[in-house]
Each structure stands twice: as structure tokens, then as C-alpha cells.
Design a protein around this motif. Sequence first.
Motif: not given
Length: 565
Positions: A60-66, A332-342, A349-359
Amino acid sequence: MQGQPHQSGGKTRNQPPHPSPQTAHLQPGVTMNNPAFTERGLMIDCSRGAVPSIPFLKRTAERLAAFGLTHLGLYTEDTYTVSGMPFIGFGRGAYTKDEIRDLDDFCLKLGIELFPCIQTLGHLEHIFKNPRFKPFSDAPRILKVNSPEAREFLEHIILEAAEPYRTNRIHLGADEPWGLGLGSSLDFSSPVPPKQLYLTHLAHLSEICAKHQLNGMIWSDYILGHSQNVPLNDDELRAIPQNLTLDYWNYSVLPEEEHIANIRRLQKTGCTIWISPGLHSWNRFFGDFARAVETGETFFRAAGKCGIRSAMTTLWGDDGAESLFRTNFASAAYHLLSMDNPGNTLETTAERVAAAGFPLERFRLLNSLDNRAFIANDPPEVNWSAAKQLFYDDPLYGFLLRLTHLRDFGNTLEEVETKLRELPAVSAEDRELRRLGRLFAKALRLKLNTSALAHMGWKQKNRNTLRRAARAARKAAEAVRAFGKEYEKQWLDERKPFGLEIPQTRIAGVAKRLEHLTGRICAFLKSGQPVPELELEFPDGYTPRDAGTAYASAASKCHNTIWMM
């Protein structure tokens, strides 16, 4: 007292420091320029119902680091090792210090700061339920603040929790201290006001942190009056030690202005402020992605306007922890991406989670299982899961069934089941997520159909309908067991086995009650034996709150069904 207080004057691990927050998040293929929040964290509940395994936490740490994760907090009410006190965390899957050190070393290589989150005032019931620790408790879940022995105990567990981590940061909790000062320490001739006890406790935490060079954090709900208490006034705000970081948590849909007012009030203390939204993982089988988005976007925007640069989203469990992390990944992905950019969007988010294997479509489908529009008299202000409560709803009584628009909800369940089956798998974990959702939707659909047939057949005294209900109950029980088998497998992929017995017992109980329904109907058809549960008349004004109370007493003993109402 068991064990001796830790005598260390600071951290003992001679390891390289973590990279700065400005550089720690720069993972291969990811560039975050001038992020809105320089500290972007996730806190995972590791004690209420489930304890994530170390291999899973590494993945999880490795995946969310991205996704820009810089801080990972492990919430351990009692699931950490305390020298001299082997009964803390006993039989609950407590982490050893070697496990923590191993995970810390792994996170360091990713530029992630791993830190402990414990409790030091309320939420100590898992420790205090053992009578060995009764001298330190004022009530079943509250520390005896003015006791010298309790203070000695407190310092010991803080230092033991902090010891295996290389960071000096430690979250000390102190939220929801319900009943503070109203337990065994209460002197009716000279009672101490709860707010005075609270400030005394914060002063003691501050002293421990200063003495041992710890960077302590506390939740802010009591300060703001969000914990069934009177908020602290301006003089009391100024009495809060400034070496404590205040963590403003809020999981409600609030106007931006209300968040800003709360943050501005905390800023009067002069303390460093963090914010903590929630992923809405509790009281359900599948994380509430829509709610996490709705509550998070306003929270991040308000915090940014107040100059806050540190955020940590929270993945809470509950008394069963049925919601696996994979069902909350998109949140979790949405919140982390929003911390970078509100200004983060669902499209990004859809593009990023799909690239991580979770459409993202998978999470939206699972979210639709909790469409409360199908429930009559639904109280909109409470956080509960229609799908979870209907799954555990007793098939004979049908406490929540009576309030459900079954035709529409059944169509939704069938649609979700079909789509999850037909969607192409883009990763092994995506395949598992879809299988879990599909088996759940099928089990719930067959179970509700069975219960509806039984009640209709009984009301009409239609023997053919009752025979259909008996046959349907056998198929529903098989479907429930199939879901339970898959759920066990996926639990063990993410978590230690400790705690699995709770959802195992509940899911098996659902199957058993369906089998019991078959037997009762057959007995009636054969010899006329009564089924008084099906005769139950519901009072006028019956609502989901009443269903929750009755259901919890009659079926699964899941306290959250009452609490969430």
C-alpha cells in the motif's frame, strides 16, 4: 504497575533522517510542483476490528507513494508491543517492534514518514477491559487523569509506542473523551470540571513530549465542542501547550465557511494545525467513494484558504472492519491527489486509479449498493450503509426489509452483479474486487427475495409461495457462504487473521438463519407449527432507527447499527 517507565531521553534508533516533505514525494514518473499540502498523509486503523499485515502495508505504501503520499500513520489503540505489559494487545494481532522497524525501513526508501497513532485519554476500552489496568481507568474507556499511577502508565505506553519508529512524531489521540471526570474519580463534594481535567491532561502530554523530544499531535474535537461538550473559550484556547499539533478532523458535509471558522478558532492557540478528512470506510462493506469526494473537496479548499499545509486522510475501521482497503482505494487516491491540487477532478482521479489497476467504474458500481433512496423514512443526517444492514437484517423478522422498496433495489443489485461480471479485468486485484462485489450483490439479492417471499406467503397463507421461499432460502444460504469464503480469502490477503472471527461469525449467522427459515417453513407446511417472527406487527411510525435498534438486539450484535443511527 506492570513494567517500568521508559527512561529514554529521545529516539534511540540511529538511522538516516527522512527526506524533507518537499522532496520525499518525488517518486518515479510523478512530479508534484508546489503542492497545496507539503505533508500528505494517510492514517490506517490497525486496531478496531482488523490489523493490516506488514506485507500489505508495504504494498500500500509503495502504491500510494505514486499518488504523493508522504506520511503513513498506524492507528493502534492497543495493537502495539508494550514492554512489561504483555496483556496489551494480547490475542489481538499486536505489531511487534521488529515488524514496525521493518516497515519503517521500507517506508524510508519511499520517502514516507511512518509514525504511530495511539490513544491517551479516551478510546482506551481495549486496554481497560482487562482488570489488570483498572487502577489507571476512570471509566471503562477513559484515563484517570489526576492519578499519579495513571500518569506513570501513560508515559510508559507513549514511549513504548514511539520507540520502534525513527520519527519523533506521534499522534496522541485524546478525542471523544466521553465521561471525562465522571467515573470512579468523581468527588461529588468538589467535582473537577471536565474542561479543567482536559487541559491538565494536555499539559501532561506536553511535558512528556518536551522531556522525550517527541512531536505530539492531538485531535481537536473536544477543543471545538464537537464531542458532546462545551467548546473551550478564548482563555482556555490560550492555555493549550503550543508544542502540541492540533489535528482538525471532520467527516461531515459542511459549508466551506464553517470549516474556515473552525480552523481559524484553532489557529488562535498558536499551535501547528493539520486537517483530517475521512474516507467513509466505516459501517459498511464497500467504501463510500461519493461521500469521500463530497466531504473532502470542500475541506481541502477551506484549509488551503487558511494557510494549512498539512493533511492526513483517515481510514477508520469499526467493530467488524468489514470494509477492506481495496474497496476504499479510489477514495484514498482522490484525497491524496486533492492534497496536491484542491482543483483535482474526478476525470484526473479516474485516469490515475485506472493506471494503478482499479478503474473508477468499479467503485461507482459498488457505491450504488448503498443507494438509500430505496429505504423509506431514511434519516439523511446519519452515516449508515443500506447494503450492510440489509445483508445482516434477520430474514425472519425483516426489520429493515419492511422499509425497503424491494423491486427497485433488487433491480439495482441484479444490474451491479451483471456489470461486475461482464467488465473486463485490468489487474488481478481488480478481478478480486469485482468478484467480491458480485458475490455480495448476488447473496444480498437472493436473501432479500427469500425474506420477501416468506413474509408474503405467510401473510397470504399461500402454501405454494411458502414452498418457493423455502427453496429460495437454501439457494440464498449457498450464495451467502460463497461470499463469505471469498471475503475470508481477501481479508487474509490484506490483514492478519486476528479479528476475522467477527465477520466470519456474522456472515455464517446469516446463512444459518436462512437455513433455519427453511426448516421453520417446512415444519409449518408439514404439521402447522407456528412461525411467530413472521406474525410480528410493526408499530406506526416505524423508521430505520427502530430497525437498527431491533436488528442489533436480534441478529448480529453489531453495535454500530445502533451507534450509526
